[in-house]
Design a protein around this motif. Sequence first.
Motif, PDB file in Angstrom:
ATOM      1  N   GLY A  44       0.671  -1.362   0.178  1.00 16.40           N
ATOM      2  CA  GLY A  44      -0.167   0.116   0.143  1.00 16.40           C
ATOM      3  C   GLY A  44       0.846   1.315   0.017  1.00 16.40           C
ATOM      4  N   SER A 149     -10.120  -8.182   3.197  1.00 16.79           N
ATOM      5  CA  SER A 149      -9.863  -6.837   3.681  1.00 16.79           C
ATOM      6  C   SER A 149      -8.556  -6.354   3.066  1.00 16.79           C
ATOM      7  CB  SER A 149      -9.976  -6.861   5.174  1.00 16.79           C
ATOM      8  OG  SER A 149      -9.014  -7.565   5.709  1.00 16.79           O
ATOM      9  N   GLY A 150      -7.820  -7.146   3.072  1.00 19.34           N
ATOM     10  CA  GLY A 150      -6.308  -6.690   2.650  1.00 19.34           C
ATOM     11  C   GLY A 150      -6.145  -6.552   1.173  1.00 19.34           C
ATOM     12  N   LEU A 153      -8.466  -3.618  -0.282  1.00 18.95           N
ATOM     13  CA  LEU A 153      -7.791  -2.405  -0.135  1.00 18.95           C
ATOM     14  C   LEU A 153      -6.550  -2.046  -0.923  1.00 18.95           C
ATOM     15  CD1 LEU A 153      -7.086   0.195   1.703  1.00 18.95           C
ATOM     16  CD2 LEU A 153      -5.540  -1.057   3.047  1.00 18.95           C
ATOM     17  N   LEU A 156      -8.000  -1.425  -4.662  1.00 16.95           N
ATOM     18  CA  LEU A 156      -8.391   0.008  -4.802  1.00 16.95           C
ATOM     19  C   LEU A 156      -7.371   0.906  -4.751  1.00 16.95           C
ATOM     20  CD1 LEU A 156     -11.307  -0.086  -2.071  1.00 16.95           C
ATOM     21  CD2 LEU A 156     -11.890  -0.027  -4.191  1.00 16.95           C
ATOM     22  N   LEU A 157      -6.367   0.705  -3.967  1.00 16.59           N
ATOM     23  CA  LEU A 157      -5.018   1.490  -4.363  1.00 16.59           C
ATOM     24  C   LEU A 157      -4.378   1.372  -5.637  1.00 16.59           C
ATOM     25  CD1 LEU A 157      -3.640   0.954  -0.670  1.00 16.59           C
ATOM     26  CD2 LEU A 157      -4.611   3.295  -1.671  1.00 16.59           C
TER      27      LEU A 157
END
Length: 331
Positions: A44, A149-150, A153, A156-157
């Motif tokens: 991320g 969840s990871g 995320l 999306l990034l």
Amino acid sequence: MTTVTIETSTTATPSRGPRGLVWTTLRLHRSALWFWVMLVAVAGGALLWAYGPGADAVWAAFRKMGCASAQEGMGCDVTNPTVARYDTVVGVGAGLLALTPFLTAAWAGAALIGRELESGTAQLAWTQSVSPARWLAAKVAVPAALLVSGTVLLTLLHRLLWSADAPLRLATSRQWDDGISFVANGTLATAYALLGLAIGILAGVLQRRALPALGTAVVGLMVLLSALGELRPHLWPVETLVNKDEYPPYIGMVVGEGALTSTGARVSDPICVDDAKCLADHDIVGFYRDFHPSSHFWPLQLMETGIALAVAVLAVLIAFRLLKRRTGAAV
């Protein structure tokens, strides 16, 4: 007064946080949990850096080179250290996302299932009012929730970066159908991670030992992902471009190409180049190219996601059936 005091002191205080099998799974595999948190943070952070300071530095370098439009053929030096660093960081962010299914499969096969069956930890849990089915359900549900969840995320990034750096992609030749970018930009990243978990769990139940389960899980996942990659171009109807003098330009994901005869039949290219006599001898009147345009991204993505999730569900169901057969428990 005395009675009130006693009742107050014996009232159970509800505890907070995860309990039971969820809490046990998290504590037993807390090293893997922290590793996953670290991997998400690194990937991320790389994607966010590329979205912000990294992209700004590349544009500054392009302006200095006089090619700020970043168009192909404008003489932009993509080997410039600033551009190369940006490309490397983007590759690290997307690459860690693509590596997740293999790490998950290896861990699930070796540590999550294989080692617990090998060491007797699982059998001990089954004697503590925990059925094999509940034990295995916790091994599926807790890692799955953390993986979803990871990976969501990070996806999306990655999509945030992808939508913002179109001119830079042109300069660095990154395409929507490149393997890692295709997976990282959609639902496939999460589906592949869950598929890795499912294959690892099945391998662990099959082998019941850590190292053999690790190897089986990784090899099995490699075979599956390779097969899905080969199947990908055929999951949605293609579009076709035709040109009578030469091959149509490359657009999107090319699926097939060749020559056309006067009857419209598709044949292999006789490699005549510009030899008119050779083309006439082979009755070649044109060339075609089958391809997927970028508008086919989501149909291809969702079709492959559905297949990957179906295989994952099947693998988990087989694992439950195997466990039931070996333990004789009601699963």
